[in-house]
Design a protein around this motif. Structure first.
Motif: not given
Lengths: 264, 313
Positions: B264, B292, B246-250, B244
């Protein structure tokens, strides 16, 4: 298997068939309705046709024999049929029992049921048509009954073999062949009235000889030299053949998978 | 290696049907299977894979076309009579004589296995208690629910105190709580009585929970064999690291060495990796270095169900 084990397995099947029979209203119907209808219609027909007492006895012996054999062979066939209908055949053949236990266990209860039928029909014959089953004496009567039971055993085991060989679709065919065999055995007529080639078939049926022996005590000359011995010898031969056929059918069913299909 | 309960080698079975147009179905193609005494082995596979055929041959209900099979030290064809005393079987689609009552069914089969008198009564009582059928003892079979019928089948299958028990989809169609209890019975049978059990099932969780080993069969052949863990590794489905973030996209996560794929799902990033133990520290270090925020981390093995789907493909 020890003698105790043998008897227990036979007893298990006898008890199972007895319980199933006692709880099924249709079984009771089979036991009473058709045999009574048979004796009444044949007896009344003989009265209408003004048959002599001996002739009336001839056809009544036939119809009683037909009922005894039918009730008893049906019970022997239940050795397989009950499990086919309930789809529990595989449990039966997973257990360490032989076909002798199945057929003998069913035969025992078949004899009990057909003896009940016989007593009932004998009483009806005596009351309604003055027909005496004991006229030839106890020994002759018991031999006749034994002949009927043996014929029923052979026929029942043959039905079991046919159903195990061809599946429950063969049920109708099996019953048709059974009735054909019984009709050919001279149930209502001496086999001398049959065409030669059919008479030859009739002579191969054990019941023909047991009927002949019993009827000879009602004033009909025996058509055979030693009917009881011939009937017993033929019964023994067919019993061995039917047993072998049933065994071969089971082995085939294990090979083809029919044993499992009939349990699905 | 312990004593073998089952030693089957190169077993073949073809079913032939039709009178005029003969059809052939090759149900088993050279199946070999060994089962150690006291083990619970699951035979899994899609419909028509040959599971029931294999079990039926091992239980002497079917004869094989080819192959050598020794069960409990007996040849399955030549010594079938002796063998039948020592094994039993229950099916998930049970069927018994409709008018017989529960106690009578168990007693009937008990007699077929040589029990009588007090010994028979004691065995019937014990099995009825074990399968919790007491209140239904005098109920005709046709009046029972599916779950109760399955319990009758289980009671019947234990009547001869078998050393080897075949269970063909024992929890098929049962409510989860009843299925759980049946699984409990099965586990207890092995634990307390040391019975060797071979079962087929479509429920992967059941296989995962009960079986020491699993044989995956498809098209009449065993494709994979091992403990549930071994199977998962053997199929190389990898392990899943769920993050989980933040940000979700890596975006660079999927490019890392050892990461097979990333997806995802419901706000989680699920990365399938070859070995979670080896890859997780590196992933966490790089995420931290990249600024992140890591809110949650979970690692899980693939479900047996995923192994099944992969093998059945």
């Amino acid at each position: 298997m020890s003698w105790r084990g043998e008897l227990l397995a036979v007893w298990a099947v006898t008890l199972r068939n007895a319980l199933m029979g006692a709880r099924n209203v249709f079984f009771f119907f089979e036991l009473l309705f058709w045999p009574i209808v048979g004796v009444l219609s044949i007896g009344l027909m003989s009265r209408f046709l003004e048959l002599t007492p001996a002739q009336a006895s001839f056809v009544l012996v036939g119809t009683i024999a037909l009922s005894i054999v039918n009730v008893c062979q049906l019970e022997v066939a239940y050795a397989v049929l009950l499990d086919v209908w309930s789809k529990s055949l595989k449990h039966q053949f997973l257990a360490p029992i032989g076909i002798r236990h199945l057929t003998l266990g069913s035969w025992v209860i078949g004899m009990v049921r057909s003896l009940l039928v016989f007593v009932l029909l004998a009483a009806l014959g005596r009351w309604a048509f003055d027909f005496h089953v004991l006229q030839p004496g106890w020994v002759v009567l018991l031999t006749f009954l034994l002949g009927c039971f043996l014929t029923a055993w052979v026929v029942g085991v043959a039905v079991c073999a046919l159903i195990t060989l061809f599946g429950n679709r063969a049920e109708a065919f099996a019953w048709a062949s059974v009735n054909m065999v019984l009709v050919l055995a001279g149930i209502y007529y001496p086999i001398s009235v049959l065409p030669d080639f059919i008479a030859a078939i009739a002579k191969a049926i054990p019941l023909t000889y047991f009927l002949d022996a019993y009827r000879s005590h009602y004033g009909f000359e025996s058509e055979f030299a030693a009917p009881i011995a011939t009937g017993l010898a033929l019964s023994a031969l067919y019993a061995a053949l039917a047993h072998w056929a049933f065994l071969a059918a089971i082995q085939r069913a294990r090979r083809t998978g029919l044993l499992l299909k009939m349990s699905e | 290696m312990g004593m073998l309960a089952i030693d089957a080698r190169d077993v073949e079975k073809t079913f032939r049907s039709g009178w005029l147009r003969r059809r052939e179905t090759r149900a088993l193609r050279g199946v070999s299977l060994t089962v150690e005494r006291g083990a619970i082995v699951g035979v899994l596979g899609p419909n028509g894979a040959g599971k029931t055929t294999l079990l039926s041959i091992l239980a002497t209900l079917l004869t094989p076309d080819r192959g050598t099979i020794t069960v409990l030290g007996h040849d399955v064809v030549r010594e079938a009579g002796l063998l039948r005393r020592r094994l039993n079987m229950a099916s998930g689609r049970p069927s018994f004589l409709w008018s017989l009552r529960v106690g009578e069914i168990v007693a009937f089969y008990g007699r077929l296995y040589g029990l009588s008198g007090r010994a028979l009564r004691a065995r019937v009582d014990a099995l009825i208690e074990l399968t919790e059928l007491g209140p239904y003892r005098r109920v005709p079979y046709s009046d029972l629910s599916t779950g109760l019928k399955q319990r009758v089948a289980l009671a019947k299958s234990l009547v001869n105190e078998p050393e080897l028990l075949f269970l063909d989809e024992p929890t098929l169609g049962l409510d989860p709580d009843v299925a759980g209890r049946v699984r409990g019975h099965i586990a207890r049978l092995r634990r307390e009585a040391g019975i060797t059990i071979v079962l087929t099932t479509h429920y992967m969780r059941e296989a995962d929970e009960l079986c020491d080993e699993i044989a995956f069969i498809k098209g009449g052949q065993i494709l994979a064999r091992g403990t549930p863990g071994e199977l998962k590794r053997q199929i190389r489905l990898g392990e899943v690291i769920a993050l989980k973030l933040d940000p979700v996209r890596v975006p660079w996560l999927a490019e890392m060495p050892g990461v097979l794929r990333c997806a995802e799902i419901d706000g989680w990033v699920e990365c399938t990796v070859d070995e979670a133990e080896k890859r997780l520290p590196e992933i966490l270090r790089l995420l931290h270095a990249d600024g992140v925020v890591i809110r949650n981390v979970q690692v899980h093995e693939p479900e047996l169900e995923e192994v099944f789907v992969e093998l059945a493909r």
